[in-house]
Design a protein around this motif. Sequence first.
Motif, mmCIF file in Angstrom:
data_model
loop_
_atom_site.group_PDB
_atom_site.id
_atom_site.type_symbol
_atom_site.label_atom_id
_atom_site.label_comp_id
_atom_site.label_asym_id
_atom_site.label_seq_id
_atom_site.Cartn_x
_atom_site.Cartn_y
_atom_site.Cartn_z
ATOM 1 N N GLN A 27 -3.267 4.108 8.211
ATOM 2 C CA GLN A 27 -3.002 5.513 8.502
ATOM 3 C C GLN A 27 -2.412 6.215 7.280
ATOM 4 O O GLN A 27 -2.758 7.362 6.991
ATOM 5 N N LYS A 28 -1.555 5.538 6.535
ATOM 6 C CA LYS A 28 -1.000 6.139 5.308
ATOM 7 C C LYS A 28 -2.112 6.407 4.296
ATOM 8 O O LYS A 28 -2.135 7.456 3.651
ATOM 9 N N CYS A 33 -2.295 -3.220 6.806
ATOM 10 C CA CYS A 33 -1.856 -3.211 8.206
ATOM 11 C C CYS A 33 -2.221 -1.858 8.830
ATOM 12 O O CYS A 33 -2.628 -0.925 8.128
ATOM 13 N N GLY A 34 -2.064 -1.744 10.119
ATOM 14 C CA GLY A 34 -2.409 -0.505 10.806
ATOM 15 C C GLY A 34 -1.674 0.707 10.268
ATOM 16 O O GLY A 34 -2.266 1.772 10.063
ATOM 17 N N GLY A 35 -0.377 0.553 10.029
ATOM 18 C CA GLY A 35 0.406 1.669 9.500
ATOM 19 C C GLY A 35 -0.078 2.096 8.131
ATOM 20 O O GLY A 35 -0.144 3.295 7.826
ATOM 21 N N GLU A 70 0.830 -1.202 0.000
ATOM 22 C CA GLU A 70 0.000 0.000 0.000
ATOM 23 C C GLU A 70 0.868 1.257 0.000
ATOM 24 O O GLU A 70 0.558 2.223 -0.710
ATOM 25 N N ALA A 71 1.944 1.247 0.768
ATOM 26 C CA ALA A 71 2.857 2.391 0.794
ATOM 27 C C ALA A 71 3.502 2.584 -0.575
ATOM 28 O O ALA A 71 3.666 3.723 -1.041
ATOM 29 N N SER A 72 3.843 1.492 -1.243
ATOM 30 C CA SER A 72 4.418 1.586 -2.592
ATOM 31 C C SER A 72 3.420 2.179 -3.573
ATOM 32 O O SER A 72 3.776 3.019 -4.410
ATOM 33 N N ALA A 73 2.168 1.754 -3.482
ATOM 34 C CA ALA A 73 1.133 2.277 -4.382
ATOM 35 C C ALA A 73 0.898 3.767 -4.129
ATOM 36 O O ALA A 73 0.750 4.548 -5.074
ATOM 37 N N LEU A 74 0.881 4.160 -2.860
ATOM 38 C CA LEU A 74 0.704 5.576 -2.533
ATOM 39 C C LEU A 74 1.869 6.412 -3.049
ATOM 40 O O LEU A 74 1.676 7.514 -3.572
ATOM 41 N N PHE A 118 -4.618 10.368 2.442
ATOM 42 C CA PHE A 118 -5.073 10.692 1.091
ATOM 43 C C PHE A 118 -6.521 10.289 0.806
ATOM 44 O O PHE A 118 -7.007 10.511 -0.295
ATOM 45 N N ALA A 119 -7.196 9.663 1.766
ATOM 46 C CA ALA A 119 -8.535 9.129 1.498
ATOM 47 C C ALA A 119 -9.508 9.463 2.626
ATOM 48 O O ALA A 119 -9.121 9.583 3.786
ATOM 49 N N ALA A 120 -10.760 9.556 2.254
ATOM 50 C CA ALA A 120 -11.829 9.778 3.226
ATOM 51 C C ALA A 120 -12.227 8.450 3.866
ATOM 52 O O ALA A 120 -11.904 7.372 3.348
ATOM 53 N N GLY A 121 -12.945 8.542 4.953
ATOM 54 C CA GLY A 121 -13.423 7.339 5.635
ATOM 55 C C GLY A 121 -14.345 6.488 4.786
ATOM 56 O O GLY A 121 -14.459 5.283 4.992
ATOM 57 N N THR A 122 -14.984 7.103 3.793
ATOM 58 C CA THR A 122 -15.897 6.369 2.916
ATOM 59 C C THR A 122 -15.191 5.629 1.778
ATOM 60 O O THR A 122 -15.832 4.896 1.026
ATOM 61 N N CYS A 123 -13.886 5.796 1.672
ATOM 62 C CA CYS A 123 -13.113 5.168 0.596
ATOM 63 C C CYS A 123 -13.254 3.644 0.661
ATOM 64 O O CYS A 123 -12.951 3.034 1.687
ATOM 65 N N PRO A 124 -13.696 3.000 -0.438
ATOM 66 C CA PRO A 124 -13.777 1.538 -0.420
ATOM 67 C C PRO A 124 -12.392 0.898 -0.488
ATOM 68 O O PRO A 124 -11.492 1.406 -1.173
#
Length: 141
Positions: free
Chosen positions: A97-98, A92-94, A61-65, A102-108
């Motif tokens: 947060q990452k 994962c938890g980290g 996920e960090a790589s994609a971001l 960049f995303a809202a809570g509604t992000c699927p």
Amino acid sequence: MSKSVEQHQAALIAAAKAAREKAHAPYSRFAVGAAVLDEQGRIHAGCNVENAAYPQGWCAEASALAAMVMAGGKQVQAAAVYAVAPEAVTPCGGCRQKLREFAAGTCPVWAADDSGVRGTYTLGGLLPHSFGPSHLPPSTP
């Protein structure tokens, strides 16, 4: 007319699956791919990259971001994680947060594996009562 976020689901999962094939996971042997959809409708993918000096590796996920930011993306509209495990694999938890940066809570957020979509979540469901950019005062130039 542009595609809806849900219409991007298959493409996000395919990108995450392809990214998983590139993972560098010689220690855990647990390859993960992730993909994010930005506000311009572009898909950015990443994989986990392990390092012999634990815990110096980074998550898919960090790589994609990072790929999204490098391409000029500013907002995540949807995310997908692809990994093969007995249960659905979520960020994962980290990385939750990452993603929150960049995303809202509604992000699927879709969790998928070789059998298809194993779980459908929202970022807010994965990271309730999160801390994000809106909690900080506006920056001054």
